[in-house]
Design an enzyme around this catalytic site. Structure first.
Site, PDB file in Angstrom:
ATOM      1  N   ALA A 241       0.828  -1.209   0.000  1.00 22.43           N
ATOM      2  CA  ALA A 241       0.000   0.000   0.000  1.00 22.43           C
ATOM      3  C   ALA A 241       0.866   1.264   0.000  1.00 22.43           C
ATOM      4  CB  ALA A 241      -0.912  -0.006   1.229  1.00 22.43           C
ATOM      5  N   PRO A 242       0.398   2.320  -0.695  1.00 20.81           N
ATOM      6  CA  PRO A 242      -0.920   2.519  -1.313  1.00 20.81           C
ATOM      7  C   PRO A 242      -1.054   1.969  -2.731  1.00 20.81           C
ATOM      8  CG  PRO A 242       0.324   4.543  -1.460  1.00 20.81           C
ATOM      9  CD  PRO A 242       1.191   3.579  -0.686  1.00 20.81           C
ATOM     10  N   ASP A 260      -0.123  -6.282   2.634  1.00 20.34           N
ATOM     11  CA  ASP A 260       0.149  -5.176   3.557  1.00 20.34           C
ATOM     12  C   ASP A 260      -0.492  -5.485   4.904  1.00 20.34           C
ATOM     13  OD1 ASP A 260       1.219  -2.110   3.004  1.00 20.34           O
ATOM     14  OD2 ASP A 260      -0.084  -2.245   4.748  1.00 20.34           O
ATOM     15  N   CYS A 354      12.960   3.798   0.889  1.00 21.08           N
ATOM     16  CA  CYS A 354      13.028   5.219   0.532  1.00 21.08           C
ATOM     17  C   CYS A 354      13.807   5.962   1.619  1.00 21.08           C
ATOM     18  CB  CYS A 354      11.628   5.812   0.339  1.00 21.08           C
ATOM     19  SG  CYS A 354      10.514   5.592   1.741  1.00 21.08           S
TER      20      CYS A 354
END
Length: 426
Positions: A241-242, A260, A354
Site C-alpha cells: 500500500a498505497p 500489507d 526510501c
C-alpha cells in the site's frame, strides 16, 4: 463566539504543532478544524505549512538580523510563515496586515503585534537577491552528520539545495508514456516516468478519472523496472500500500499478490486498483507470518525512516529522530530473510527503501550476503539507468540531488537478489 477558522490561522496552528510538538503534517490536517475550511482553503493552508518548512533556513536567516532576540515559538512561526509567503510572491501589504491580525487573535501573542508589524515591514523592503543568497534549510542534526560521513559535506549541501526546490509531480502510466507526457504538458523522463509541473488539484487532470496514470515519484518507480519482464509471472508485493508498485506490476501483466499489514492502507490500494482498472490479489496480513510461495519474483519495499522523501515531506526532519532506527533495521532484516524463503529457485527479489541512511540500504545487503553463502546480488538493468547510481556492493543508490536540473528525485536504495547459480530471466 470565536472567529471562524482561516487558512493562515489553521496553517499557523499546524506549523507550531509540527515544529513545537513533533506532529506529522498528515496527522495535523486530519484535525476537525481543517474540515471547517473549503477544499481550496485547505490546499492554501497546507501549502503555507509546507513552504514555510521548506524555506525555514532562509526565513530564519533574514529574520535573525532584524530581531534582537528570538520571540516565543508561535510568534517566530508567524514571522517565518509571513516571510516565506512574501518572498515567494505574496503581496507585501496583505501579508503584513494578515500577520498582524493573526498576532492579535491570541492573548499571548497580541502584545507582540507591534514587533510583528515592525519586523515584517523591514523584510518587505529587502531585495529579492537577499532571499536567493540566504542559506537553505539544513538537515537535522540527527541526520546531517551521517550523510556527510557517507558522501561528504558538499554532497549534503547539494541534497539540501534539492530539498529547497518544490518537487514536481511524477506519474507512472499504464501505456504510451510519450503520448501522456504530451497530453499532460509534461516531460518524459529517461527512466520512463512522466514529470509534470502541476500545481493545484492533480485529480482534475486529464487521465486521472479514467485511471490511465497514477502519481509516483520517478525513484519509486524504478524498483519494479529492475524486476525485468514480469508478464505472466507470479509476483508478491510486500508492504504494497498505497499501491504504486502493485499497479506497475499489474500493468506489466504480472499475476500480483499485494500484501500489507494495514487494513486502512490496503483500502487505499483497492481504491487505486479500481480507478486504474488493474487487477491484483489483495491480502491484509503480517509479511513475517504470511506464506503462499513460491513466487517468481518478490518486491520488498520495506518499512524505513523515509528520509529519502524529505523533498516531498518537509515536516519529517521535525518529527523523526534516530530513535527506532535499530528496530527498523531488525525488521528489514527479518522481512528480507522471510521473503527469500518464498522465492522460487529461478526467482529474484528486489529489496528497496526510501531512505538515505546506509543502515537501511547498502549495509543491509552487505549483512545479508555475509550471512548467506547461497545469495548473490545481480547487476541492475533498467531503462537509462545511470552507471553513477550503482553503488560499490552492486545496488542502486538514488539521491535527491540527482537530476537537479530536471527537478530532482526522492532518495532511494534498491538491490536485486537471487540464489547463486539460479539464472533468472531479465
Amino acid at each position: 463566539m470565536p472567529a471562524p477558522a482561516s487558512p493562515r490561522l489553521v496553517a499557523l496552528d499546524g506549523l507550531s504543532q509540527i515544529v513545537g510538538e513533533g506532529r506529522m503534517l498528515s496527522d495535523v490536517i486530519s484535525d476537525p478544524v481543517w474540515q471547517e475550511l473549503s477544499p481550496p482553503e485547505r490546499a492554501t493552508a497546507q501549502r503555507l505549512i509546507s513552504e514555510t518548512l521548506r524555506y525555514l533556513g532562509r526565513a530564519d536567516h533574514l529574520l535573525t538580523s532584524n530581531l534582537q532576540r528570538q520571540p516565543p515559538l508561535r510568534v517566530m512561526n508567524l514571522l517565518r510563515m509571513a516571510t516565506v509567503e512574501f518572498m515567494t510572491g505574496g503581496a507585501a501589504h496583505g501579508v503584513v496586515n494578515e500577520a498582524v491580525k493573526l498576532a492579535g487573535r491570541n492573548k499571548k501573542t497580541a502584545p507582540m503585534k507591534g514587533l510583528v508589524n515592525a519586523v515584517l515591514r523591514k523584510i518587505t523592503v529587502l531585495d529579492a537577491t537577499e532571499w536567493d543568497k540566504a542559506p537553505d534549510t539544513m538537515l537535522p542534526k540527527w541526520l546531517r552528520p551521517k550523510l556527510a560521513k557517507a558522501w561528504s559535506k558538499p554532497v549534503v549541501a547539494q541534497i539540501e539545495r534539492a530539498h529547497a526546490v518544490p518537487p514536481p509531480v511524477d506519474v507512472s502510466v499504464k501505456s504510451d508514456a510519450a503520448d501522456w507526457a504530451e497530453k499532460l504538458g509534461g516531460t518524459l523522463l529517461p527512466t520512463g516516468s512522466v514529470r509534470i509541473a502541476a500545481r493545484g488539484q492533480v485529480s482534475a487532470l486529464v487521465g486521472f478519472d479514467t485511471g490511465d496514470w497514477w502519481v509516483q515519484d520517478a525513484a519509486a518507480a524504478l524498483p519494479v523496472q529492475l524486476l525485468g519482464d514480469v508478464s505472466g509471472k507470479r509476483v508478491l508485493d510486500i508492504c504494497a500500500a498505497p499501491g504504486g508498485k502493485t499497479m506497475q506490476l499489474a500493468a506489466k501483466g504480472a499475476e500480483v499478490t499485494a500484501l500489507d499489514i494495514s487494513e486502512a492502507r490496503m483500502a487505499r490500494l483497492t481504491e487505486n486498483l479500481a480507478r486504474t482498472k488493474l487487477a491484483a490479489k489483495t491480502v491484509v496480513a503480517d509479511a513475517l507470518s504470511y506464506e503462499d510461495g513460491p513466487f517468481d519474483a518478490i518486491l520488498l519495499d520495506a518499512p524505513c525512516s523515509a528520509t529519502g522523501t524529505i523533498r516531498r515531506h518537509p515536516d519529517l526532519p521535525y518529527v523523526k529522530t534516530l530513535t527506532g532506527i535499530d528496530d527498523l533495521v531488525k525488521l528489514q532484516r527479518a522481512l528480507l530473510t522471510r521473503a527469500l524463503g518464498q522465492i522460487a529457485p529461478h526467482g529474484r527479489l528486489v529489496f528497496c527503501t526510501c531512505s538515505l541512511l546506509r543502515e537501511e540500504g547498502e549495509d543491509q545487503i552487505k549483512w545479508l550476503l555475509s550471512q548467506n553463502d547461497d545469495i548473490e546480488i545481480i547487476p541492475p538493468h533498467a531503462p537509462s539507468l545511470d552507471p553513477a547510481w550503482i553503488s560499490p556492493e552492486g545496488g542502486v543508490r538514488l539521491r535527491p540531488d540527482y537530476w537537479a536540473d530536471m527537478g530532482g528525485m526522492d532518495g532511494f536504495y534498491m538491490a536485486i537478489l537471487q540464489r547463486k547459480g539460479k539464472a533468472s530471466p531479465a
